[in-house]
Design an enzyme around this catalytic site. Structure first.
Site, PDB file in Angstrom:
ATOM      1  NE  ARG A 188      -0.605   1.524   3.682  1.00  0.00           N
ATOM      2  CZ  ARG A 188       0.549   2.151   3.900  1.00  0.00           C
ATOM      3  NH1 ARG A 188       1.675   1.514   4.153  1.00  0.00           N
ATOM      4  NH2 ARG A 188       0.607   3.476   3.858  1.00  0.00           N
ATOM      5  N   GLY A 189       0.273   2.401  -0.092  1.00  0.00           N
ATOM      6  CA  GLY A 189       1.059   3.624  -0.231  1.00  0.00           C
ATOM      7  C   GLY A 189       1.249   3.880  -1.722  1.00  0.00           C
ATOM      8  CB  ALA A 190       0.740   6.925  -3.748  1.00  0.00           C
TER       9      ALA A 190
ATOM     10  NE  ARG B 127      -6.095   0.944  -2.153  1.00  0.00           N
ATOM     11  CZ  ARG B 127      -5.479   1.451  -1.086  1.00  0.00           C
ATOM     12  NH1 ARG B 127      -4.217   1.126  -0.827  1.00  0.00           N
ATOM     13  NH2 ARG B 127      -6.108   2.274  -0.275  1.00  0.00           N
TER      14      ARG B 127
ATOM     15  CD  GLN C 219      -3.740   2.959   6.559  1.00  0.00           C
ATOM     16  OE1 GLN C 219      -4.444   3.299   7.513  1.00  0.00           O
ATOM     17  NE2 GLN C 219      -4.239   2.795   5.358  1.00  0.00           N
TER      18      GLN C 219
ATOM     19  CG  ASP D  55      -2.788   8.023  -1.747  1.00  0.00           C
ATOM     20  OD1 ASP D  55      -2.679   8.437  -0.574  1.00  0.00           O
ATOM     21  OD2 ASP D  55      -2.574   6.856  -2.089  1.00  0.00           O
TER      22      ASP D  55
ATOM     23  CG  ASN E 222      -2.422  11.607   2.559  1.00  0.00           C
ATOM     24  OD1 ASN E 222      -1.862  10.711   1.924  1.00  0.00           O
ATOM     25  ND2 ASN E 222      -2.205  11.782   3.848  1.00  0.00           N
ATOM     26  CE  LYS E 223      -5.542   5.841   3.930  1.00  0.00           C
ATOM     27  NZ  LYS E 223      -6.458   5.000   3.124  1.00  0.00           N
TER      28      LYS E 223
END
Ligand code: MRU
Length: 363
Positions: free
Chosen positions: A53-55, A90, A201, A241, A251-252
């Protein structure tokens, strides 16, 4: 970065020369478990299920997913199918599209029997580029932490949201890269780590920082505003992201609320990003960035380790409760103090970004 003294990247090609190693992030922070991707579908599942995960890491994994597909069938149709499968995993992180496009370009004019080797070479280059980019983000962001350290005695307190550390990239991280450098250069830095419900996270961030010896404190997502009101946060640094050409940042979920609290309290709010996270096709982040909606189970249930040391999955809501799980939000550029890129720090404006990336400014 190091785990138990051993250097790791978050993704690599195994000794067999073709299968792809990853760290399964769904078992962290309790279990450091490496696993192997051998097919396109395994790569797509790893992205969808957030083993990776993570862009930037999503982009790198997609690149290797195309390698795994090309090993089996390097025809135009098979490559197109692989790209479509990965693009559907995603929707929010634009690095996925960036990496898929880069792979497509690298393969499109090659004879079929040369494509698999070329795919592995391009995927490796994407990973190496990510590492170099993040190192440069670290150097530029370090200046901000050094500035606080010069201005006054004592600890520099940085608040971060989600995980934008080395686990979210190939190495070093984006938001955490300046923090690691500051720590390594002897600055007394402490990190307020947002828990980041519902996927938590923040536990990954706490694990990473702990492995590197950086002082940190995990806080509930609702605590940041209180800490800022009491002068306990010197600056916020988050990842992103997708950042639009005018500097809106996606972002998140929960990042926006931190930016609002930072604005109200005069706390600088910086966002760290690699060039591939910029989406030059989008201006208005609020209307034009697709926001991923994930399963309600992630909200109604909490995963962790039980008192017996075994994995636990606990329901925390009344049966039948309606839940919503929007995974990202957009922080408008007006709330962002600056963008930390591999090319330097700029204002979150079209001009600021255009000056750093002139090759895109006219597009
Ligand atoms: O849903 P996730 O865990 O993939 O979301 C990750 C983030 O929001 C990160 O902050 C972002 O990808 C930047 S990572 C360098």
């Amino acid at each position: 970065m190091k785990v138990g003294g051993v250097s790791y990247r978050s993704i690599w090609v195994e000794d067999d020369g073709w299968s792809v190693g990853i760290i399964d992030q769904t078992t962290l922070p309790h279990d450091f478990h490496r696993t192997r991707l051998t097919t396109l579908d395994e790569a797509a599942d790893a992205i969808r299920g957030m083993k990776v995960r993570g862009a930037p890491l999503i982009g790198a994994t997609a690149a290797y997913g195309i390698c795994l597909a090309a090993r089996e069938d390097a025809s135009d149709d098979a490559i197109d199918r692989a790209c479509d499968t990965l693009m559907a995993t995603r929707p929010t992180a634009v690095n996925l599209r960036w990496a898929v496009d880069a792979m497509r370009r690298a393969l499109q004019n090659l004879p079929r029997d040369e494509r698999a080797a070329a795919a592995y070479a391009r995927a490796a280059a994407i990973c190496d580029e990510d590492v170099a980019i993040n190192r440069a983000i670290g150097e530029h962001g370090l200046v901000l932490i050094e500035q606080v350290a010069r201005e006054r005695e004592g600890t520099v307190n940085v608040l971060t949201h989600c995980n934008a550390g080395w686990l979210a990239t190939v190495d070093h991280g984006t938001a955490l890269a300046p923090i690691y450098l500051a720590h390594d250069r002897g600055i007394d830095v402490h990190v307020w780590v947002d828990e980041t419900r519902p996927r938590n996270q923040g536990a990954l961030t706490a694990w990473e920082l702990g492995q590197h010896g950086v002082r940190h404190t995990l806080i509930p997502d609702n605590a940041g505003g209180h800490l800022m009101q009491h002068g306990m946060v010197d600056l916020c640094i988050t990842g992103t992201d997708r950042t639009t050409r005018i500097g809106d940042v996606c972002n998140k979920i929960g990042t926006y609320l931190k930016a609002l609290a930072a604005k109200d309290n005069g706390v600088p709010f910086y966002v760290a990003l690699p060039g591939p996270t910029l989406d030059w096709t989008v201006r208005n982040g609020l209307t034009d960035i697709p926001i991923e909606e994930r399963s309600g189970d992630e909200v109604s249930h909490v995963r962790g380790m039980g008192p017996d040391g075994m994995p636990a999955h606990v329901n925390i809501v009344p049966a039948g409760t309606a839940v919503a799980n929007h995974a990202f939000d957009v922080t408008p550029a007006r709330l962002v103090t600056g963008l930390i890129t591999e090319r330097g720090i700029c204002a979150a404006t079209e001009k600021g970004l255009g000056d750093l990336y002139p090759e895109h400014a006219e597009t």
